[in-house]
Design an enzyme around this catalytic site. Structure first.
Site, PDB file in Angstrom:
ATOM      1  N   HIS A  61       0.828  -1.198   0.000  1.00 36.82           N
ATOM      2  CA  HIS A  61       0.000   0.000   0.000  1.00 36.82           C
ATOM      3  C   HIS A  61       0.868   1.255   0.000  1.00 36.82           C
ATOM      4  O   HIS A  61       2.067   1.181   0.244  1.00 36.82           O
ATOM      5  CB  HIS A  61      -0.989   0.018   1.167  1.00 36.82           C
ATOM      6  CG  HIS A  61      -0.366   0.062   2.523  1.00 36.82           C
ATOM      7  ND1 HIS A  61       0.152  -1.053   3.130  1.00 36.82           N
ATOM      8  CD2 HIS A  61      -0.183   1.082   3.380  1.00 36.82           C
ATOM      9  CE1 HIS A  61       0.615  -0.712   4.325  1.00 36.82           C
ATOM     10  NE2 HIS A  61       0.439   0.579   4.493  1.00 36.82           N
ATOM     11  N   HIS A  63       0.959   5.405   1.346  1.00 37.11           N
ATOM     12  CA  HIS A  63       0.438   6.505   2.159  1.00 37.11           C
ATOM     13  C   HIS A  63       0.905   7.811   1.543  1.00 37.11           C
ATOM     14  O   HIS A  63       2.068   7.941   1.152  1.00 37.11           O
ATOM     15  CB  HIS A  63       0.998   6.445   3.586  1.00 37.11           C
ATOM     16  CG  HIS A  63       0.390   5.390   4.431  1.00 37.11           C
ATOM     17  ND1 HIS A  63      -0.623   5.647   5.311  1.00 37.11           N
ATOM     18  CD2 HIS A  63       0.646   4.065   4.533  1.00 37.11           C
ATOM     19  CE1 HIS A  63      -0.958   4.525   5.928  1.00 37.11           C
ATOM     20  NE2 HIS A  63      -0.204   3.550   5.461  1.00 37.11           N
ATOM     21  N   TYR A 125       3.725   9.688  10.942  1.00 32.73           N
ATOM     22  CA  TYR A 125       3.115   8.385  10.680  1.00 32.73           C
ATOM     23  C   TYR A 125       3.418   7.924   9.259  1.00 32.73           C
ATOM     24  O   TYR A 125       3.786   6.769   9.038  1.00 32.73           O
ATOM     25  CB  TYR A 125       1.606   8.475  10.912  1.00 32.73           C
ATOM     26  CG  TYR A 125       0.856   7.198  10.609  1.00 32.73           C
ATOM     27  CD1 TYR A 125       0.881   6.137  11.514  1.00 32.73           C
ATOM     28  CD2 TYR A 125       0.143   7.041   9.432  1.00 32.73           C
ATOM     29  CE1 TYR A 125       0.200   4.955  11.247  1.00 32.73           C
ATOM     30  CE2 TYR A 125      -0.539   5.876   9.152  1.00 32.73           C
ATOM     31  CZ  TYR A 125      -0.510   4.839  10.061  1.00 32.73           C
ATOM     32  OH  TYR A 125      -1.179   3.667   9.794  1.00 32.73           O
ATOM     33  N   GLN A 129       5.936   4.591   8.267  1.00 33.56           N
ATOM     34  CA  GLN A 129       5.018   3.512   7.944  1.00 33.56           C
ATOM     35  C   GLN A 129       5.727   2.180   7.743  1.00 33.56           C
ATOM     36  O   GLN A 129       5.273   1.152   8.222  1.00 33.56           O
ATOM     37  CB  GLN A 129       4.209   3.871   6.696  1.00 33.56           C
ATOM     38  CG  GLN A 129       3.131   2.912   6.358  1.00 33.56           C
ATOM     39  CD  GLN A 129       2.157   2.646   7.493  1.00 33.56           C
ATOM     40  OE1 GLN A 129       1.770   1.513   7.656  1.00 33.56           O
ATOM     41  NE2 GLN A 129       1.780   3.616   8.274  1.00 33.56           N
TER      42      GLN A 129
END
Length: 144
Positions: A61, A63, A125, A129
């Protein structure tokens, strides 16, 4: 006071934390592919006047912290980024030939949240990650 951006008749600061996934959450984002996908997403963002303030890709994924002008809806932005990047990924990275009709790279959905006073927390964050995912995978392995 935050640095507000401005256009003809508006002062704005619209930031979003966005997570997008490859189809079937396959672990395909790594190495040179990871770097190239990041370049593609940054280039597409720039073309629309969107600022990618932070971005990080892990194996399954991505971000992003996006600053989006108020003239665009977040749904339009994500649709644009996912659609155009899928075409470029198939053409440039996966070396697909012929028609790209029916080929997909990204899953249908996405996760988005607005960023307000927590911007520094969200930036941290996104940056960390990969480390957080490795810690989570290690803890799952320890209990198995």
């Amino acid at each position: 006071m935050k640095d507000w951006k401005s256009q003809a008749h508006v002062k704005w600061e619209c930031k979003y934390h966005v997570v997008i996934l490859p189809k079937y959450r396959k672990k395909v984002i790594y190495g040179k592919i990871r770097r190239r996908i990041g370049e593609i997403l940054r280039d597409l963002s720039r073309q629309k006047g969107i600022t990618m303030e932070e971005g990080n890709a892990v194996s399954d994924h991505i971000h992003m912290l996006l600053s989006v002008p108020p003239k665009y809806s977040i749904a339009m932005v994500i649709g644009y980024l996912k659609g155009k990047s899928a075409v470029r990924i198939h053409r440039d990275i996966l070396k697909a030939h012929g028609t790209l009709f029916g080929r997909t790279f990204w899953a249908r959905g996405y996760c988005v949240s607005t960023v307000g006073l927590d911007e520094q927390y969200i930036r941290q964050y996104v940056r960390e990650q990969e480390k957080l995912q490795k810690e989570q995978e290690q803890s799952e392995f320890d209990f198995a």
